[in-house]
Design a protein around this motif. Structure first.
Motif, PDB file in Angstrom:
ATOM      1  N   ALA A   1     -26.252 -55.076 -49.273  1.00 27.37           N
ATOM      2  CA  ALA A   1     -26.117 -53.851 -50.060  1.00 27.37           C
ATOM      3  C   ALA A   1     -26.292 -52.622 -49.179  1.00 27.37           C
ATOM      4  O   ALA A   1     -25.546 -51.637 -49.300  1.00 27.37           O
ATOM      5  N   GLY A   2     -27.274 -52.671 -48.274  1.00 29.13           N
ATOM      6  CA  GLY A   2     -27.487 -51.557 -47.346  1.00 29.13           C
ATOM      7  C   GLY A   2     -26.316 -51.348 -46.406  1.00 29.13           C
ATOM      8  O   GLY A   2     -25.951 -50.214 -46.094  1.00 29.13           O
ATOM      9  N   LEU A   3     -25.708 -52.443 -45.969  1.00 28.52           N
ATOM     10  CA  LEU A   3     -24.531 -52.328 -45.097  1.00 28.52           C
ATOM     11  C   LEU A   3     -23.348 -51.713 -45.841  1.00 28.52           C
ATOM     12  O   LEU A   3     -22.578 -50.928 -45.263  1.00 28.52           O
ATOM     13  N   PHE A   4     -23.211 -52.050 -47.122  1.00 23.98           N
ATOM     14  CA  PHE A   4     -22.158 -51.411 -47.913  1.00 23.98           C
ATOM     15  C   PHE A   4     -22.463 -49.932 -48.136  1.00 23.98           C
ATOM     16  O   PHE A   4     -21.550 -49.126 -48.275  1.00 23.98           O
ATOM     17  N   GLU A   5     -23.737 -49.565 -48.140  1.00 22.81           N
ATOM     18  CA  GLU A   5     -24.084 -48.143 -48.207  1.00 22.81           C
ATOM     19  C   GLU A   5     -23.612 -47.433 -46.941  1.00 22.81           C
ATOM     20  O   GLU A   5     -23.080 -46.327 -47.002  1.00 22.81           O
ATOM     21  N   VAL A   6     -23.792 -48.082 -45.806  1.00 24.84           N
ATOM     22  CA  VAL A   6     -23.263 -47.526 -44.555  1.00 24.84           C
ATOM     23  C   VAL A   6     -21.748 -47.386 -44.663  1.00 24.84           C
ATOM     24  O   VAL A   6     -21.173 -46.394 -44.219  1.00 24.84           O
ATOM     25  N   GLY A   7     -21.118 -48.391 -45.278  1.00 25.58           N
ATOM     26  CA  GLY A   7     -19.665 -48.358 -45.466  1.00 25.58           C
ATOM     27  C   GLY A   7     -19.224 -47.165 -46.285  1.00 25.58           C
ATOM     28  O   GLY A   7     -18.262 -46.480 -45.923  1.00 25.58           O
ATOM     29  N   PHE A   8     -19.936 -46.876 -47.385  1.00 32.17           N
ATOM     30  CA  PHE A   8     -19.456 -45.748 -48.185  1.00 32.17           C
ATOM     31  C   PHE A   8     -19.735 -44.411 -47.517  1.00 32.17           C
ATOM     32  O   PHE A   8     -18.944 -43.482 -47.632  1.00 32.17           O
ATOM     33  N   ALA A   9     -20.798 -44.319 -46.741  1.00 30.24           N
ATOM     34  CA  ALA A   9     -21.042 -43.083 -45.996  1.00 30.24           C
ATOM     35  C   ALA A   9     -19.979 -42.894 -44.909  1.00 30.24           C
ATOM     36  O   ALA A   9     -19.487 -41.777 -44.690  1.00 30.24           O
ATOM     37  N   THR A  10     -19.608 -43.983 -44.251  1.00 28.63           N
ATOM     38  CA  THR A  10     -18.571 -43.927 -43.218  1.00 28.63           C
ATOM     39  C   THR A  10     -17.232 -43.517 -43.826  1.00 28.63           C
ATOM     40  O   THR A  10     -16.507 -42.688 -43.263  1.00 28.63           O
ATOM     41  N   CYS A  11     -16.911 -44.090 -44.969  1.00 33.42           N
ATOM     42  CA  CYS A  11     -15.650 -43.737 -45.644  1.00 33.42           C
ATOM     43  C   CYS A  11     -15.606 -42.256 -45.996  1.00 33.42           C
ATOM     44  O   CYS A  11     -14.557 -41.620 -45.872  1.00 33.42           O
ATOM     45  N   LEU A  12     -16.734 -41.701 -46.428  1.00 33.27           N
ATOM     46  CA  LEU A  12     -16.762 -40.265 -46.722  1.00 33.27           C
ATOM     47  C   LEU A  12     -16.494 -39.434 -45.470  1.00 33.27           C
ATOM     48  O   LEU A  12     -15.756 -38.450 -45.509  1.00 33.27           O
ATOM     49  N   GLY A  13     -17.104 -39.844 -44.368  1.00 33.24           N
ATOM     50  CA  GLY A  13     -16.869 -39.129 -43.111  1.00 33.24           C
ATOM     51  C   GLY A  13     -15.421 -39.206 -42.658  1.00 33.24           C
ATOM     52  O   GLY A  13     -14.850 -38.221 -42.194  1.00 33.24           O
ATOM     53  N   LYS A  14     -14.823 -40.401 -42.790  1.00 34.19           N
ATOM     54  CA  LYS A  14     -13.424 -40.562 -42.377  1.00 34.19           C
ATOM     55  C   LYS A  14     -12.490 -39.825 -43.332  1.00 34.19           C
ATOM     56  O   LYS A  14     -11.471 -39.284 -42.900  1.00 34.19           O
ATOM     57  N   ALA A  15     -12.818 -39.785 -44.624  1.00 29.42           N
ATOM     58  CA  ALA A  15     -11.981 -39.059 -45.589  1.00 29.42           C
ATOM     59  C   ALA A  15     -11.965 -37.571 -45.260  1.00 29.42           C
ATOM     60  O   ALA A  15     -10.930 -36.912 -45.406  1.00 29.42           O
ATOM     61  N   LYS A  16     -13.106 -37.069 -44.798  1.00 34.06           N
ATOM     62  CA  LYS A  16     -13.201 -35.660 -44.439  1.00 34.06           C
ATOM     63  C   LYS A  16     -12.291 -35.332 -43.258  1.00 34.06           C
ATOM     64  O   LYS A  16     -11.759 -34.228 -43.156  1.00 34.06           O
ATOM     65  N   GLU A  17     -12.080 -36.306 -42.374  1.00 37.73           N
ATOM     66  CA  GLU A  17     -11.251 -36.098 -41.184  1.00 37.73           C
ATOM     67  C   GLU A  17      -9.760 -36.235 -41.474  1.00 37.73           C
ATOM     68  O   GLU A  17      -8.944 -35.873 -40.640  1.00 37.73           O
ATOM     69  N   ASN A  18      -9.401 -36.799 -42.619  1.00 36.38           N
ATOM     70  CA  ASN A  18      -8.004 -37.078 -42.933  1.00 36.38           C
ATOM     71  C   ASN A  18      -7.540 -36.253 -44.119  1.00 36.38           C
ATOM     72  O   ASN A  18      -8.323 -35.581 -44.767  1.00 36.38           O
ATOM     73  N   SER A  19      -6.243 -36.351 -44.387  1.00 32.94           N
ATOM     74  CA  SER A  19      -5.690 -35.671 -45.557  1.00 32.94           C
ATOM     75  C   SER A  19      -4.596 -36.544 -46.157  1.00 32.94           C
ATOM     76  O   SER A  19      -4.180 -37.542 -45.555  1.00 32.94           O
ATOM     77  N   GLY A  20      -4.163 -36.174 -47.342  1.00 31.91           N
ATOM     78  CA  GLY A  20      -3.071 -36.894 -47.998  1.00 31.91           C
ATOM     79  C   GLY A  20      -3.457 -38.321 -48.350  1.00 31.91           C
ATOM     80  O   GLY A  20      -4.571 -38.605 -48.787  1.00 31.91           O
ATOM     81  N   ASN A  21      -2.492 -39.225 -48.129  1.00 35.32           N
ATOM     82  CA  ASN A  21      -2.699 -40.635 -48.490  1.00 35.32           C
ATOM     83  C   ASN A  21      -3.817 -41.288 -47.683  1.00 35.32           C
ATOM     84  O   ASN A  21      -4.515 -42.164 -48.192  1.00 35.32           O
ATOM     85  N   ASN A  22      -3.971 -40.891 -46.435  1.00 37.77           N
ATOM     86  CA  ASN A  22      -5.059 -41.457 -45.636  1.00 37.77           C
ATOM     87  C   ASN A  22      -6.414 -41.121 -46.239  1.00 37.77           C
ATOM     88  O   ASN A  22      -7.295 -41.983 -46.323  1.00 37.77           O
ATOM     89  N   ALA A  23      -6.593 -39.893 -46.664  1.00 39.66           N
ATOM     90  CA  ALA A  23      -7.858 -39.500 -47.290  1.00 39.66           C
ATOM     91  C   ALA A  23      -8.073 -40.274 -48.585  1.00 39.66           C
ATOM     92  O   ALA A  23      -9.187 -40.722 -48.863  1.00 39.66           O
ATOM     93  N   ILE A  24      -7.014 -40.456 -49.366  1.00 38.61           N
ATOM     94  CA  ILE A  24      -7.124 -41.210 -50.618  1.00 38.61           C
ATOM     95  C   ILE A  24      -7.567 -42.642 -50.339  1.00 38.61           C
ATOM     96  O   ILE A  24      -8.423 -43.189 -51.043  1.00 38.61           O
TER      97      ILE A  24
END
Length: 108
Positions: free
Chosen positions: A9-32
């Motif tokens: 569960a903690g590792l998946f928490e790292v996953g969702f934090a990482t996804c937020l960081g990567k979404a911030k770096e991208n736009s359009g379909n990649n961000a989605i």
């Protein structure tokens, strides 16, 4: 088994934090796609946290879950997002890890 699920569960928490960081770096379909990854990781993490909190003390489970997420997010930040790895960041990260391990050893 509950401790293993809590770690996952903690590792998946790292996953969702990482996804937020990567979404911030991208736009359009990649961000989605990164936001969808965030929702997936968030769901798995929460479901597992709810499951283990039925057997482990909620204070311990939540502290370990957030600790794994915090440590993992800082490590991902350093290696993936090129955040600084200063002495004090590493020092306090180490104390956090020791605290998480300590909670595991003093919990039933």
């Amino acid at each position: 088994m509950n401790w293993i699920l809590l770690i996952i569960a903690g590792l998946f928490e790292v996953g969702f934090a990482t996804c937020l960081g990567k979404a911030k770096e991208n736009s359009g379909n990649n961000a989605i796609m990164w936001y969808l990854g965030f929702l997936f990781c968030l769901t798995i993490s929460m479901v597992l946290l709810v499951k283990v909190s039925k057997e482990l003390p909620i204070g311990t489970a939540y502290a370990v879950w957030t600790g794994i997420g915090a440590v993992g997010s800082v490590v991902v930040g350093i290696f993936v997002f090129k955040e600084p790895a200063t002495f004090w960041r590493v020092f306090f990260l180490s104390t956090l890890i020791l605290s998480i391990v300590g909670l595991k050893f003093v919990s039933k």
